[in-house]
Scaffold this active site. Structure first.
Site, PDB file in Angstrom:
ATOM      1  N   ARG D 291       0.870  -1.179   0.000  1.00 14.88           N
ATOM      2  CA  ARG D 291       0.000   0.000   0.000  1.00 14.88           C
ATOM      3  C   ARG D 291       0.905   1.226   0.000  1.00 14.88           C
ATOM      4  O   ARG D 291       1.445   1.601   1.040  1.00 14.88           O
ATOM      5  CB  ARG D 291      -0.874  -0.032   1.260  1.00 14.88           C
ATOM      6  CG  ARG D 291      -2.045   0.923   1.250  1.00 14.88           C
ATOM      7  CD  ARG D 291      -2.626   1.049   2.652  1.00 14.88           C
ATOM      8  NE  ARG D 291      -1.854   1.978   3.458  1.00 14.88           N
ATOM      9  CZ  ARG D 291      -1.714   1.923   4.779  1.00 14.88           C
ATOM     10  NH1 ARG D 291      -2.305   0.966   5.456  1.00 14.88           N
ATOM     11  NH2 ARG D 291      -0.997   2.825   5.419  1.00 14.88           N
ATOM     12  N   HIS D 295      -3.758   4.628   4.496  1.00 10.06           N
ATOM     13  CA  HIS D 295      -4.830   3.635   4.594  1.00 10.06           C
ATOM     14  C   HIS D 295      -6.111   4.200   3.983  1.00 10.06           C
ATOM     15  O   HIS D 295      -6.753   3.575   3.145  1.00 10.06           O
ATOM     16  CB  HIS D 295      -5.070   3.264   6.052  1.00 10.06           C
ATOM     17  CG  HIS D 295      -6.307   2.451   6.246  1.00 10.06           C
ATOM     18  ND1 HIS D 295      -6.430   1.158   5.799  1.00 10.06           N
ATOM     19  CD2 HIS D 295      -7.510   2.761   6.811  1.00 10.06           C
ATOM     20  CE1 HIS D 295      -7.636   0.698   6.083  1.00 10.06           C
ATOM     21  NE2 HIS D 295      -8.309   1.654   6.699  1.00 10.06           N
ATOM     22  N   TYR D 304       3.666   5.931  11.470  1.00  6.93           N
ATOM     23  CA  TYR D 304       4.012   4.553  11.802  1.00  6.93           C
ATOM     24  C   TYR D 304       4.926   3.851  10.805  1.00  6.93           C
ATOM     25  O   TYR D 304       5.328   2.729  11.035  1.00  6.93           O
ATOM     26  CB  TYR D 304       2.753   3.722  12.038  1.00  6.93           C
ATOM     27  CG  TYR D 304       1.746   3.769  10.901  1.00  6.93           C
ATOM     28  CD1 TYR D 304       1.903   2.978   9.773  1.00  6.93           C
ATOM     29  CD2 TYR D 304       0.632   4.611  10.971  1.00  6.93           C
ATOM     30  CE1 TYR D 304       0.978   3.023   8.742  1.00  6.93           C
ATOM     31  CE2 TYR D 304      -0.293   4.654   9.942  1.00  6.93           C
ATOM     32  CZ  TYR D 304      -0.118   3.850   8.830  1.00  6.93           C
ATOM     33  OH  TYR D 304      -1.024   3.898   7.812  1.00  6.93           O
TER      34      TYR D 304
HETATM   35  C1  LIG Z   1     -14.481  -5.869  11.847  1.00  8.22           C
HETATM   36  C2  LIG Z   1     -13.682  -4.623  11.598  1.00  8.22           C
HETATM   37  N1  LIG Z   1     -12.777  -4.214  12.500  1.00  8.22           N
HETATM   38  C3  LIG Z   1     -12.073  -3.093  12.319  1.00  8.22           C
HETATM   39  C4  LIG Z   1     -12.252  -2.347  11.198  1.00  8.22           C
HETATM   40  C5  LIG Z   1     -11.458  -1.034  11.025  1.00  8.22           C
HETATM   41  N2  LIG Z   1     -10.515  -1.181   9.902  1.00  8.22           N
HETATM   42  C6  LIG Z   1     -10.819  -0.756   8.669  1.00  8.22           C
HETATM   43  S1  LIG Z   1      -9.651  -1.173   7.553  1.00  8.22           S
HETATM   44  C7  LIG Z   1      -8.695  -1.905   8.715  1.00  8.22           C
HETATM   45  C8  LIG Z   1      -7.399  -2.546   8.323  1.00  8.22           C
HETATM   46  C9  LIG Z   1      -7.597  -3.575   7.244  1.00  8.22           C
HETATM   47  O1  LIG Z   1      -6.362  -4.113   6.848  1.00  8.22           O
HETATM   48  P1  LIG Z   1      -6.268  -5.153   5.672  1.00  8.22           P
HETATM   49  O2  LIG Z   1      -7.213  -6.277   5.894  1.00  8.22           O
HETATM   50  O3  LIG Z   1      -4.837  -5.520   5.518  1.00  8.22           O
HETATM   51  O4  LIG Z   1      -6.790  -4.390   4.370  1.00  8.22           O
HETATM   52  P2  LIG Z   1      -6.179  -3.082   3.707  1.00  8.22           P
HETATM   53  O5  LIG Z   1      -6.855  -1.914   4.348  1.00  8.22           O
HETATM   54  O6  LIG Z   1      -4.717  -3.113   3.901  1.00  8.22           O
HETATM   55  O7  LIG Z   1      -6.562  -3.182   2.265  1.00  8.22           O
HETATM   56  C10 LIG Z   1      -9.296  -1.810   9.974  1.00  8.22           C
HETATM   57  C11 LIG Z   1      -8.709  -2.317  11.222  1.00  8.22           C
HETATM   58  C12 LIG Z   1     -13.209  -2.778  10.275  1.00  8.22           C
HETATM   59  N3  LIG Z   1     -13.480  -2.095   9.154  1.00  8.22           N
HETATM   60  N4  LIG Z   1     -13.899  -3.925  10.489  1.00  8.22           N
END
Ligand SMILES: Cc1ncc(C[n+]2csc(CCOP(=O)(O)OP(=O)(O)O)c2C)c(N)n1
Ligand SMILES: Cc1ncc(C[n+]2csc(CCOP(=O)(O)OP(=O)(O)O)c2C)c(N)n1
Ligand SMILES: [Mg+2]
Ligand SMILES: [Mg+2]
Lengths: 335, 400, 335, 400
Positions: D291, D295, D304
């Site tokens: 990425r 985010h 971070y």
């Molecule tokens: C059940 C849940 N917990 C927390 C979140 C908050 N949240 C949104 S994106 C994210 C990180 C996701 O990381 P990843 O699965 O690696 O996907 P990326 O964003 O890197 O594409 C978090 C913790 C959420 N959307 N859903």
């Protein structure tokens, strides 16, 4: 006394609790280096280390379940759920484990876990980021559920919640994180005061009950109602479970009228319980049915519509008018 | 014969020793198609069903100390929990217990692991681990309280280092992972161990527990009793491969052992405990065993499984095998039999005494321990209900 | 008309629905060869095959999530949750996915999933086997929640729930599974009747509202009250969400008194919403606050204590006496 | 160099080709300790960062048909979604969108997989798959609606065979598994595909989705974009080994590919789709990518992560590499540049037009589609609220 924002007050409260008791530790997603998406844990990992401010894998059931295990071992975990809408994967651990372990173990196991949930709307977010799940927890025996409305309470109530031997669901009104106020970090609260409602404004005509994000709105409404000749008593519920019926009942027996406001859907919300209980407790003193001004029975709507869903000053005043029998009743209701 | 020794001590980061075979396509056949013995025996074994000692380089060093008296003790332990189990079933039939979950067939898995634990190790069981509770010396009253419907659970976990029974499938595995994190933070040498079944491996909580345990390299042993059934569902409904393989995918050190071989189970548990105590991360044991009885006394297994399958597993009985093994070692089986009889009879007498002397719960218990300190509304409810009940008492009085 | 037990009526209803519509399929733990732990799906896998009566892995979130996927594909899954206390691992999929998908997709995706939950106590079971989680679902916008109380309704309402294009939480009063009654499987219900309350007994003095397991108890109480000179109207709510306020309001405006009974904990239970709403709708007609006779605010107790927790005829009559102002009020309450 | 080709087409039941290495102990070091390139490159690759073609026996056959025009198309696709992403970020900065989740860096993963799908294949995305949505030809209005806060989501899933964005991490993987069960019951040749991130692999739902998919041998591809971060948490917080290994433990056929190599991703996706279409059970792809952006627009990654790490990954850019590769093949890069410019400009214009022409939602939308047929109480609320609003209108009228 220091001037702190709501979120600074929470941060300071966490810090002070961790300093007081080395069994207190924090767990959650992104709470370490990032300091949480709302920065509530800002700087704490740096100062307390990675064993006390723990970035967890992305799994809410895992977070709460592991916190239970840590509490079994004598820790006092403070869990951050990133947003209200992400607490549901942890629901089983909260409802079937955290809430019931003390009863199950016949009092032998105490689980002093605090679950912090930034909740409510008004910040223009997409789905799942603006929910008000407090009624689910309030209906669950074994949990305590509280929500502060101002920086001082944020500081004091969080420290009290962490010190409480029962599990506490700590609902933080995220849209008030930037509110600033005077905070006395030396204040030693009376025992049990975590569960006492707070009469913020005295009044003769109507008791207006709010908690968390809507306390400010309720106070604004009370001020506005002065012009309309209505003298409103505003009560900050603070503790959603248990409810401080002593304070509430005294007020309602005096005013004879009640309005309850919250962001959550009306059906089965906290307002339902307050209305039912206050009717049971004060029926002979009531001049009108308790009025509820709340979110609709809909999923939290997209940002561009949320201002309609959220109770605001006007909707509260409209409710006041109905309670005062100045407005016609709603469709389906008696006077 | 395709015997492959599987799941030997494999610290995380080392290649897996065995492949994922035995795919079963559920949607095509949901009946349990008993795999050929060659296939099921794809696990570590120390004593064969006929009692002969098998060399097992991965496990032998862990049970070097087991002499005849030690083996006799294990035998008596297994006999005691088998008796405990029979009594549980009987008490349920007699209406003394509301329900009972038999452990019949799983004696070796429970005694082998239970006796491998140190006192400070903390156990998070499911509902079937009466044998592990027995190893902890749990009082019969406390063991039966929950099954009688007299209390939500029995013992004080801190007195015996064992959490109360867990009914929600898999939930306790996370508690074990969290407890183990705490052990690590404390610099303790103790370990946590979670017991659960083959069915439980499908629950998200169990996967999350492995994620947490691996991430924090927590000293926890996941002990899966693969007894081949989750109520009426064969293990093939839960997984197409070996359960131990799944754990390996999460980065855990894994052992797949003959769960009816008490020595193998003890060896694997000792090895796993040693592994986690060194800080090398969590471990997973799949103990391949069989639920010989019903799921619970409320279950009728004839609706879903074959008598033939039972026979096959009866031939692998954990007690017979260790007795045969002891015989081969020249132990005095007659004397052992007498000692066993006494021990099991004592056990049975203790249980019966516990049932007859167990008081019914008090109405007051309804409201006690919901919270650890006062809750005004609940206190009102307690008071209102007491008033309500005393109204009846007054009426009864008045009617005299 | 055939004489069927409650569970046979459910079984027949599933069979008839599956025959009518080959998109209907059943999913759950142990529902195949075993026919479910309560035998509700007895014989169905034999007759419809393993693709339509699906024994699933032991994972409730997985079951509901997969059912959602199947509904996406045009199926009408009927999910069996083995016991009430095991629905919580699926809570996120129910509350954040099942309930919200229609709204999220702007009406494009319909999820006609029925979730059958044997619920309630009275069968002497250990923890997690006797719970009443209906309030959690009723507070969740997007779900419909119903509970039949007799074999005929069991048959009809299940068929209606399966045919409904919205997700329906179908709460089965497990302690009534053995009740026998006449069932007309040819009965073609009026459209919408699934959501209509049923006035089972007319009366002048008090409206007694129950659903599921306590309907029988309510009827018994009404008969007993005759001796005490109280003429009770008994209403079987049937639909917990939406509530048929039209029927309820008509009754309460007539009687002026309400008693609501359910097994779930009182705080935040269905009784709270009914009490609050009926007070709003009928305040000027009420002679007394609506009375609630329910379970206590405790985890479901061990079997030997459950008879105290569960509302029974005597506790309902005690509540009737309070509503009639024949009994002194409870601690903390007005007359 | 320890290069091991990992995750080649491995039908379930065959031995895994690579071990679980790279343990990282989180609790000791939570900083991202950039592994040496030799270690991260433990995946299948077809085109190296410098554009040279690498032989890849596991994947080559799947992309034999890709001639220069096809590669140019992929390049333009990637450029378009990069532009789409830039516009999304810009629109958010300008206040036209409430939020945006950048895909920068993940173009190859999204285009390579998105372009491998057939029209009938059904996609269950997370929130970051704008590139996959682009492959489906989703209208810019529909793409932006949710991010603007104008509607809970955008498109009609059935028109484009793609579910709406999913925000709850991992939840959609179960929907994909269920949908694939339905495909199988229907005898369809189509597949389902679920997109999710590295963080998502910790969620119980994702594990359960693999359990269900394996149990029913459902035609579903799990496509994990391991972009190394879950907001501020490095992938090492979620797992101590390779993500692909975890899937193998559930009995899935797995591929671990260079997610910045559009050809490798396309090849692996085609291979996985072919695998699931034959009824051989579910498949899993770990696309190792990065990425490059925040985010979301609400995030500040400088808090971070290291600038150095970004540079390292910038050197592996998916577009540069395919351009270099095309140059090597003798393509007319100048002409390609012009076509790309036109395509990306058209894309940007379309997005801007979509924003300016997008009407605000109606109050009525609050109450519509909560249920699919009338709900009396909600209808009352709608009516009461309309009356309330019209009261203001009347007051305003009266005040005139
Ligand atoms: C059940 C849940 N917990 C927390 C979140 C908050 N949240 C949104 S994106 C994210 C990180 C996701 O990381 P990843 O699965 O690696 O996907 P990326 O964003 O890197 O594409 C978090 C913790 C959420 N959307 N859903
Ligand atoms: C979350 C949850 N779902 C369902 C059940 C009902 N249930 C009790 S035991 C059981 C089967 C468990 O099988 P397994 O994990 O193999 O353990 P075993 O009973 O064989 O020891 C089921 C489905 C439960 N207790 N908890
Ligand atoms: Mg089992
Ligand atoms: Mg990621």
């Amino acid at each position: 006394m220091t001037s702190l924002t709501f979120s600074q007050a929470l941060n300071t409260s966490l810090r002070d609790s961790m300093e007081r008791d080395d069994k207190v530790l924090l767990m959650g997603e992104d709470i370490g280096k990032l300091g949480g998406v709302f920065r509530i844990t800002d700087g704490l990992q740096k100062d307390f280390g990675q064993h006390r401010v723990i970035d967890t894998p992305l799994a809410e059931s895992g977070i709460v379940g592991a916190a239970i295990g840590l509490a079994f071992r004598g820790y006092r975990p403070v869990v951050e759920i990133q947003f209200d809408g992400f607490v549901y994967p942890a629901f089983d651990q909260i409802v079937s484990q955290l809430a019931k372990m003390h009863f199950r173990s016949r009092g032998n196991v105490k689980l002093p876990v605090t679950i912090r949930i930034p909740f409510g709307g008004g910040i223009g977010s997409p789905e799942h980021h603006s929910e008000s799940p407090e009624a689910y927890f309030a209906h669950t025996a074994g949990l305590r559920v509280v929500s502060p409305s101002n920086p001082q309470d944020a500081y004091t109530m969080l420290a009290q919640a962490i010190a409480d031997d029962d599990p506490v669901i700590f609902m933080e009104p995220k849209r008030r994180y930037h509110t600033r106020g005077e905070v006395d970090t030396e204040l030693v609260p009376e025992p049990g005061s975590l569960y006492r409602a707070n009469v913020l404004r005295e009044g003769r005509d109507l008791t207006l009950i709010a908690y968390g994000p809507l306390v400010k709105t309720a106070l604004d409404a009370a001020e506005a109602a002065v012009d309309e000749g209505v003298d409103i008593e505003v009560i900050d519920l603070r503790s959603i479970e248990p409810v401080d019926f002593e304070t509430l009942t005294a007020s309602v027996r005096k005013t004879g009228r009640v309005l309850i406001t919250h962001e959550a859907s009306i059906s089965g919300g906290i307002g339902a319980e307050l209305s039912a209980s206050l009717t049971e407790r004060c029926f002979d003193h009531l001049d009108h049915a308790p009025v509820r001004v709340t979110g609709f029975d809909i999923p939290y709507p997209p940002a561009k519509l949320e201002s309609h869903h959220l109770p605001d000053l006007d909707r509260i005043l409209d409710g006041v008018d109905r309670a005062m029998r100045r407005n016609p009743p709603l469709v389906g209701e008696d006077g | 014969m395709r015997l492959r020794l599987a799941g030997a001590l494999r610290p995380t980061g080392m290649p897996r020793l065995f492949p994922q075979s035995m795919q079963r396509m559920l949607t095509v056949s949901l009946t349990f198609d008993s795999p050929a013995p060659e296939e099921t025996e794809n696990y570590l074994q120390v004593v064969a069903p006929d009692g002969t000692r098998r060399p097992c380089p991965e496990l032998d060093e862990w049970v070097k100390d087991l002499d005849v008296p030690a083996l006799e003790k294990l035998y008596i332990d297994m006999a005691c929990i088998r008796r405990l189990d029979m009594e549980g079933t009987a008490l349920q039939r007699q209406g003394e217990l509301g329900l009972w979950a038999p452990l019949l067939g799983q004696e070796a898995s429970q005694i082998g692991s239970g006796r491998a634990l140190e006192h400070d190790d903390f156990i998070f069981p499911s509902y079937r681990e009466h044998g592990v509770a027995y190893c902890r010396g749990i009082d019969p009253h406390d063991l039966l309280r929950m099954w009688r419907g007299a209390a939500p659970s029995g013992w004080n976990p801190y007195e015996v280092n064992m959490a109360n029974q867990q009914i929600v499938i898999g939930a306790q595995t996370l508690h074990a992972a969290g407890y183990a994190m705490g052990l690590k933070f404390d610099g303790s040498q103790a370990a946590a161990i979670a017991y659960f079944g083959d069915g439980a491996t499908s629950q998200g909580d169990v996967s999350e527990a492995m994620v947490f345990a691996a991430s924090y390299q927590a000293p926890v042993v996941f002990f899966c009793q693969n007894n081949h059934w989750a109520i009426s569902e064969p293990v093939s409904t839960q997984t197409t491969g070996y359960i131990a393989d799944r754990a390996a995918g999460f980065g855990l050190a894994t052992w797949r052992v003959d769960g009816n071989d008490v020595i193998a189970v003890m060896a694997a548990t000792r090895a796993a405990l040693a592994h986690v105590r060194t800080g090398s991360g969590p471990a997973f044991i799949e103990a391949v065993t069989y639920r010989m009885g019903a799921h619970t006394t409320a279950d009728d297994p004839t609706r879903y499984r074959d008598a033939l399958e039972l026979e096959e597993w009866a031939a692998k009985d954990p007690l017979d095998r260790i007795a045969a093994h002891l015989g081969g070692l020249g132990a005095d089986l007659e004397e052992l039999k007498q000692r066993t009889e006494k021990a099991t009879n004592d056990m049975a007498a203790g249980l019966r005494e516990a049932i007859t002397s167990m008081p019914d719960p008090e109405v007051e218990d309804l409201f006690t321990n919901v919270y650890s300190h006062p809750h005004p509304r609940l206190d009102e409810q307690r008071e209102n209900y007491a008033n309500y009940l005393s109204g009846f008492a007054q009426e009864a009085e008045a009617a005299k």
